[in-house]
Design a protein around this motif. Structure first.
Motif, short mmCIF file in Angstrom:
data_model
loop_
_atom_site.label_atom_id
_atom_site.label_comp_id
_atom_site.label_asym_id
_atom_site.label_seq_id
_atom_site.Cartn_x
_atom_site.Cartn_y
_atom_site.Cartn_z
N PRO A 106 -15.87 -30.06 1.49
CA PRO A 106 -16.04 -31.51 1.62
C PRO A 106 -14.72 -32.19 1.25
CG PRO A 106 -17.80 -30.53 0.31
CD PRO A 106 -16.78 -29.47 0.50
N PRO A 107 -14.34 -33.24 1.95
CA PRO A 107 -13.05 -33.87 1.66
C PRO A 107 -12.98 -34.45 0.25
CG PRO A 107 -14.32 -35.16 3.25
CD PRO A 107 -15.01 -33.85 3.12
N ASP A 108 -14.10 -34.87 -0.29
CA ASP A 108 -14.15 -35.38 -1.66
C ASP A 108 -15.19 -34.57 -2.44
OD1 ASP A 108 -12.35 -37.67 -1.22
OD2 ASP A 108 -13.98 -38.39 0.06
N ARG A 109 -15.02 -34.54 -3.74
CA ARG A 109 -15.95 -33.78 -4.58
C ARG A 109 -17.36 -34.35 -4.47
NH1 ARG A 109 -18.24 -34.09 -9.66
NH2 ARG A 109 -18.60 -32.08 -10.70
N ARG A 110 -18.30 -33.48 -4.20
CA ARG A 110 -19.71 -33.85 -4.15
C ARG A 110 -20.49 -32.89 -5.01
NH1 ARG A 110 -21.64 -37.03 0.81
NH2 ARG A 110 -19.73 -38.14 1.36
N THR A 111 -21.69 -33.31 -5.41
CA THR A 111 -22.48 -32.47 -6.29
C THR A 111 -23.87 -32.23 -5.70
OG1 THR A 111 -23.30 -34.38 -7.54
CG2 THR A 111 -21.29 -33.31 -8.35
N LEU A 118 -20.71 -29.09 -5.21
CA LEU A 118 -21.57 -28.77 -4.09
C LEU A 118 -21.39 -27.35 -3.56
CD1 LEU A 118 -23.74 -29.91 -2.18
CD2 LEU A 118 -21.87 -30.58 -0.65
N GLN A 119 -20.15 -26.89 -3.43
CA GLN A 119 -19.93 -25.56 -2.86
C GLN A 119 -20.38 -24.47 -3.82
OE1 GLN A 119 -16.05 -25.66 -0.27
NE2 GLN A 119 -15.75 -27.00 -2.03
N SER A 168 -10.26 -31.89 -11.72
CA SER A 168 -9.33 -31.94 -10.59
C SER A 168 -9.94 -31.17 -9.43
CB SER A 168 -7.98 -31.33 -10.99
OG SER A 168 -7.10 -31.30 -9.90
N TYR A 169 -10.43 -31.88 -8.43
CA TYR A 169 -11.11 -31.24 -7.30
C TYR A 169 -10.13 -30.83 -6.22
CZ TYR A 169 -14.02 -30.66 -3.14
OH TYR A 169 -14.61 -30.16 -2.01
N ARG A 170 -10.15 -29.56 -5.87
CA ARG A 170 -9.38 -29.03 -4.75
C ARG A 170 -10.35 -28.25 -3.87
NH1 ARG A 170 -6.51 -28.53 -9.29
NH2 ARG A 170 -7.05 -26.32 -9.59
N GLY A 222 -19.55 -35.90 4.09
CA GLY A 222 -18.54 -36.94 4.16
C GLY A 222 -17.45 -36.65 5.16
N ARG A 223 -17.77 -35.84 6.16
CA ARG A 223 -16.78 -35.46 7.18
C ARG A 223 -17.20 -36.05 8.51
NH1 ARG A 223 -17.05 -29.74 7.47
NH2 ARG A 223 -15.79 -29.61 5.59
#
Length: 318
Positions: A106-111, A118-119, A168-170, A222-223
């Protein structure tokens, strides 16, 4: 030149198979092949209308297929537990479990609904919990459990200091972590089954590279548009450099059904750079070789999900 690959699936009459992520893409291709071979197929799905379309597709291909839907959101521990209870109430042994569903970058961190990244929460913890909830039925069927990884698991590590990527989300590193954790679990499950006499086997697989829906436009991630990587993969797939949606599921299908497949093995495409080609045994990725990491992720997963596997042999479901 486009590569052609296929495998023979043995007769699965009288055997029950459960496939996550079976409502589209390579998951649907695997589900259709299992049903075609005579398996009693259960597809746990989050989107029921999408699941019904998958069932219709399978029945068009195999009019006599036995396929049913279950309701399950792999990003919700409550939903997974509810599906597990439904399956246990039915009391039918499971002979094949293919843990195939996943989300990617996901382009931004999601939960998840439980607050996990999320992942990590979906790809690994969700499948860990699902396998635990189905455990009595897997034991009853002497099941083979196949867990679908990714070529991304060949590198990277588990971010033990920040498992949920809160500081820090990557996205790609989080994806790699989820698949490494999942692979460590799949291999550790087989080791523990042998040690405790659980009577099931567990192996892992990867699909190579193919234009699946992982990198497609997905509103829930969010994509809004397919990634540039997916567009490139589609071109390479047409040229035969990478695999197709149909070929991508073959390694997991072989790992789950081939008579020669065994617990603890790693299956994937055998072509150039293991991007495509006929299914075959793979050399284990370096991040998956560490037994201490496997034991640690197992214990951590039990703590985070609140579910566990028995340490000793238990009675089989009748």
């Amino acid at each position: 030149m486009k590569q052609k690959s296929n495998i023979s699936v043995p007769d699965l009459s009288g055997r029950r198979a459960v496939v996550t992520g079976g409502s589209d893409g390579m998951g649907l291709q695997m589900a259709a092949r299992l049903a075609e071979a005579g398996a009693d197929l259960t597809l746990p799905v989050r989107n029921r209308s999408k699941g019904q379309a998958a069932v219709s597709s399978i029945l068009q291909r195999s009019p006599g297929a036995r396929v049913e839907l279950g309701e399950m959101d792999l990003s919700s521990l409550d939903s997974i537990a509810a599906f597990g209870r439904t399956m246990q109430q039915a009391g039918k042994p499971i002979h094949i479990l293919i843990n195939n569903a996943g989300v990617m970058t996901p382009p931004d961190r999601r939960t998840t609904s439980d607050g996990f990244e999320l992942q990590f929460g979906t790809n690994h913890l969700g499948h860990f919990a699902l396998t635990a909830h189905l455990f009595p039925l897997l034991r009853a069927g002497g099941a083979r459990v196949t867990s679908q990884l990714s070529v991304a698991a060949a590198r990277g590590s588990i971010n033990w200091g920040d498992l949920n990527w809160e500081r820090s989300y990557r996205g790609m590193e989080a994806y790699q972590q989820s698949k490494i954790a999942f692979g460590l679990f799949g291999l550790e499950l087989d080791r523990r089954s042998q040690a405790h006499g659980w009577g099931l086997s567990s192996n892992i697989s990867h699909p190579g590279v193919a234009p699946t829906s992982l990198l497609a436009a997905r509103e829930e991630l969010g994509r809004a548009q397919p990634t540039g990587g997916r567009r490139l993969i589609r071109i390479l797939s047409r040229l035969g450099v990478t695999g197709t949606v149909e070929s991508a599921g073959l390694p997991a299908l072989a790992a789950a059904t081939a008579k020669e497949a065994q617990g603890g093995q790693f299956w994937g495409p055998s072509g150039f750079q293991h991007l495509a080609g006929a299914p075959g045994l793979q050399r284990l990725y370096t991040p998956l070789e560490d037994l201490d990491q496997a034991r640690r992720i197992w214990a951590t997963s039990e703590e985070l999900t609140g579910v566990s596997f028995p340490a000793e042999s238990q009675s089989r479901v009748q």
